[in-house]
Design a protein around this motif. Structure first.
Motif, PDB file in Angstrom:
ATOM      1  N   GLU A  90       0.823  -1.211   0.000  1.00 52.90           N
ATOM      2  CA  GLU A  90       0.000   0.000   0.000  1.00 52.90           C
ATOM      3  C   GLU A  90       0.859   1.264   0.000  1.00 52.90           C
ATOM      4  O   GLU A  90       0.684   2.145  -0.829  1.00 52.90           O
ATOM      5  N   CYS A  91       1.784   1.368   0.956  1.00 53.81           N
ATOM      6  CA  CYS A  91       2.583   2.597   1.086  1.00 53.81           C
ATOM      7  C   CYS A  91       4.027   2.439   0.628  1.00 53.81           C
ATOM      8  O   CYS A  91       4.749   3.422   0.493  1.00 53.81           O
ATOM      9  N   GLY A  92       4.475   1.195   0.402  1.00 54.07           N
ATOM     10  CA  GLY A  92       5.824   0.959  -0.098  1.00 54.07           C
ATOM     11  C   GLY A  92       6.907   0.862   0.961  1.00 54.07           C
ATOM     12  O   GLY A  92       8.082   0.675   0.635  1.00 54.07           O
ATOM     13  N   SER A  93       6.566   0.972   2.241  1.00 57.32           N
ATOM     14  CA  SER A  93       7.575   0.905   3.307  1.00 57.32           C
ATOM     15  C   SER A  93       8.341  -0.408   3.259  1.00 57.32           C
ATOM     16  O   SER A  93       7.751  -1.486   3.184  1.00 57.32           O
ATOM     17  N   VAL A  94       9.658  -0.309   3.336  1.00 53.68           N
ATOM     18  CA  VAL A  94      10.531  -1.479   3.382  1.00 53.68           C
ATOM     19  C   VAL A  94      10.525  -1.998   4.812  1.00 53.68           C
ATOM     20  O   VAL A  94      10.831  -1.255   5.747  1.00 53.68           O
ATOM     21  N   LEU A  95      10.179  -3.267   5.001  1.00 49.82           N
ATOM     22  CA  LEU A  95      10.017  -3.816   6.341  1.00 49.82           C
ATOM     23  C   LEU A  95      11.079  -4.828   6.745  1.00 49.82           C
ATOM     24  O   LEU A  95      11.421  -4.920   7.922  1.00 49.82           O
ATOM     25  N   PHE A  96      11.592  -5.616   5.804  1.00 50.52           N
ATOM     26  CA  PHE A  96      12.586  -6.621   6.184  1.00 50.52           C
ATOM     27  C   PHE A  96      13.310  -7.175   4.971  1.00 50.52           C
ATOM     28  O   PHE A  96      12.899  -6.998   3.831  1.00 50.52           O
ATOM     29  N   TRP A  97      14.386  -7.869   5.273  1.00 53.76           N
ATOM     30  CA  TRP A  97      15.101  -8.721   4.331  1.00 53.76           C
ATOM     31  C   TRP A  97      15.188 -10.072   5.001  1.00 53.76           C
ATOM     32  O   TRP A  97      15.358 -10.166   6.218  1.00 53.76           O
ATOM     33  N   ARG A  98      15.026 -11.143   4.217  1.00 58.97           N
ATOM     34  CA  ARG A  98      15.187 -12.480   4.798  1.00 58.97           C
ATOM     35  C   ARG A  98      15.798 -13.413   3.768  1.00 58.97           C
ATOM     36  O   ARG A  98      15.584 -13.287   2.562  1.00 58.97           O
ATOM     37  N   SER A  99      16.557 -14.352   4.270  1.00 53.75           N
ATOM     38  CA  SER A  99      17.128 -15.399   3.440  1.00 53.75           C
ATOM     39  C   SER A  99      16.075 -16.479   3.260  1.00 53.75           C
ATOM     40  O   SER A  99      15.372 -16.834   4.208  1.00 53.75           O
ATOM     41  N   VAL A 100      15.959 -16.998   2.065  1.00 51.26           N
ATOM     42  CA  VAL A 100      14.999 -18.060   1.793  1.00 51.26           C
ATOM     43  C   VAL A 100      15.315 -19.299   2.631  1.00 51.26           C
ATOM     44  O   VAL A 100      14.420 -19.931   3.176  1.00 51.26           O
ATOM     45  N   ALA A 101      16.583 -19.613   2.777  1.00 52.03           N
ATOM     46  CA  ALA A 101      16.985 -20.824   3.480  1.00 52.03           C
ATOM     47  C   ALA A 101      17.164 -20.636   4.980  1.00 52.03           C
ATOM     48  O   ALA A 101      17.261 -21.607   5.712  1.00 52.03           O
ATOM     49  N   GLY A 102      17.191 -19.399   5.443  1.00 51.06           N
ATOM     50  CA  GLY A 102      17.542 -19.138   6.833  1.00 51.06           C
ATOM     51  C   GLY A 102      16.411 -19.220   7.827  1.00 51.06           C
ATOM     52  O   GLY A 102      15.229 -19.283   7.479  1.00 51.06           O
TER      53      GLY A 102
END
Length: 176
Positions: A90-102
């Motif tokens: 909706e607002c575009g706020s960046v919330l996180f990064w995550r590793s697919v395997a982690g």
């Protein structure tokens, strides 16, 4: 109780997106090491996604994060085969990064509620705050333990910011 050499540590924090449709709470495990979980990233993907010169995040176990609102607007972008970037659709706020395997997720420090970053009466808007020091937890949440992708420094700009020289400087990412 979580510890840090930089001062008092929170038991939990809250945060969310700019429009308020995606909210979260992080409850830190008793053995959480704040001194080794902070990341500053200068990679091109983080710059493009945030519109800033670097991204600041803190790695926590996935089990420490709880979504406290609906997640209808929560979106993920597959930035690479191994990583996902979470944001509000909706607002575009960046919330996180995550590793697919982690088993970890790295919420962005910019999405943390002001009460926990700088204290100063921000509790009236976000509630709680009885355990939040007057200056908040900003220092312990963004200490820059790992500064990733230093090979992407911008000469005369990010190669001269003291915050980017506090932690271990890596040419790639912390997994390299």
């Amino acid at each position: 109780m979580p510890k840090s050499s930089l001062g008092p540590t929170p038991k939990s924090i809250t945060g969310g997106c700019l429009c308020g449709s995606v909210r979260y709470k992080i409850t830190y495990p008793d053995d959480h090491d704040f001194d080794s979980s902070n990341y500053l990233c200068q990679c091109t993907q983080c710059r493009k996604q945030t519109g800033g010169l670097f991204l600041v995040s803190q790695q926590v176990p996935v089990s420490a994060l709880e979504w406290t609102s609906g997640t209808e607007t929560l979106k993920e972008y597959a930035a690479s085969e191994s990583g996902r970037r979470g944001f509000c659709g909706e607002c575009g706020s960046v919330l996180f990064w995550r590793s697919v395997a982690g088993r970890t997720i790295s919420p962005t420090i910019g999405s943390v509620d002001p009460l926990y970053l700088f204290g100063e009466g921000a509790g009236a808007r976000f509630g709680g705050g009885e355990d939040v020091p007057a200056e908040g937890f900003g220092r312990v949440l963004c200490s820059g333990t790992y500064v990733e992708w230093c090979a992407n420094e911008i000469k005369g700009v990010t190669d001269d910011i003291p915050l980017l020289f506090r932690g271990k400087r890596l040419q790639g990412n912390a997994e390299d």
